[in-house]
Design an enzyme around this catalytic site. Sequence first.
Site, PDB file in Angstrom:
ATOM      1  N   CYS A   1       0.828  -1.207   0.000  1.00 49.46           N
ATOM      2  CA  CYS A   1       0.000   0.000   0.000  1.00 49.46           C
ATOM      3  C   CYS A   1       0.865   1.261   0.000  1.00 49.46           C
ATOM      4  O   CYS A   1       1.447   1.610  -1.014  1.00 49.46           O
ATOM      5  CB  CYS A   1      -0.994  -0.015   1.155  1.00 49.46           C
ATOM      6  SG  CYS A   1      -2.319   1.213   0.943  1.00 49.46           S
TER       7      CYS A   1
ATOM      8  N   HIS B   1      -3.612  -5.353   0.044  1.00 47.45           N
ATOM      9  CA  HIS B   1      -3.208  -5.654   1.420  1.00 47.45           C
ATOM     10  C   HIS B   1      -3.180  -7.160   1.697  1.00 47.45           C
ATOM     11  O   HIS B   1      -4.079  -7.698   2.349  1.00 47.45           O
ATOM     12  CB  HIS B   1      -4.161  -4.972   2.407  1.00 47.45           C
ATOM     13  CG  HIS B   1      -3.957  -3.509   2.537  1.00 47.45           C
ATOM     14  ND1 HIS B   1      -3.058  -2.949   3.417  1.00 47.45           N
ATOM     15  CD2 HIS B   1      -4.521  -2.475   1.868  1.00 47.45           C
ATOM     16  CE1 HIS B   1      -3.087  -1.626   3.290  1.00 47.45           C
ATOM     17  NE2 HIS B   1      -3.962  -1.316   2.357  1.00 47.45           N
TER      18      HIS B   1
ATOM     19  N   GLU C   1      -1.507  -8.612   3.860  1.00 41.12           N
ATOM     20  CA  GLU C   1      -1.424  -8.844   5.311  1.00 41.12           C
ATOM     21  C   GLU C   1      -2.801  -9.006   5.934  1.00 41.12           C
ATOM     22  O   GLU C   1      -2.946  -9.638   6.988  1.00 41.12           O
ATOM     23  CB  GLU C   1      -0.623  -7.733   5.998  1.00 41.12           C
ATOM     24  CG  GLU C   1      -1.390  -6.477   6.341  1.00 41.12           C
ATOM     25  CD  GLU C   1      -1.623  -5.545   5.144  1.00 41.12           C
ATOM     26  OE1 GLU C   1      -2.149  -4.438   5.348  1.00 41.12           O
ATOM     27  OE2 GLU C   1      -1.294  -5.934   4.012  1.00 41.12           O
TER      28      GLU C   1
END
Length: 239
Positions: free
Chosen positions: A112, A215, A217
């Site tokens: 990001c 994203h 994660e």
Amino acid sequence: MSKKPLIGVVPLVDYGRESLWMLPGYFDAVLETGGVPVMLPLTDERDALARSLDTVDGIIVTGGQDVDPARYGEKDPGLVALCGELCCERDAMEALLVTDALKRDLPLLGICRGIQALNVIFGGTLWQDLPKQRPSEVEHHGKAPYENPVHTVEVLPGTPLAECVGTGVLPVNSFHHQALRDVAPGLEVMATASDGVVEAVWRPTSRFCWAVQWHPEFSHAVDEPSRKIFSAFIEACRG
């Protein structure tokens, strides 16, 4: 048995709470793919960052606030006003950290803000606000739960990302209002959204330097391509 690689993770900054913090997804994804995460200090002291890089086997440049437009020469007050909260401490830290890490050929994964910071550090520019400057029907700013995909990207053939997750259409989550405008010299595109927004880049001259706009994660626990991205990064860090 080989040692697990140590991964330096750039801290998140909360000005309201005067704190450095970390989303668990970054640490969880590193642990689950065979690495050991540690949070780096927020500093632009070159010696401190060099000592940190002496210790780690790779770095993750995390999401967070907008990059200061002055870093890429944007002076128009109207465009600067489109930015959200800035984090000049991270701008200064990352400029030194990324440059030194890649000189050492340490693997790097940007996420990001991380893709945006990488692009700016190497001479690229950003859109300050996609809805106002580059409106489209693609939703780039999703809502919770953040692991859910909100649009798709086209993974370009012949790129390392294609070798990792396959070519063609890939559903991704998304939570950003800025994006790469002019891609920096030395970086190459690996994926784009259907509206043309750049979603992933790599640096061919580095051992491993990837960055994505979405994203992984958030989604690694439920999404195999997200896990594969972290696995590829950790495998490079073992080298």
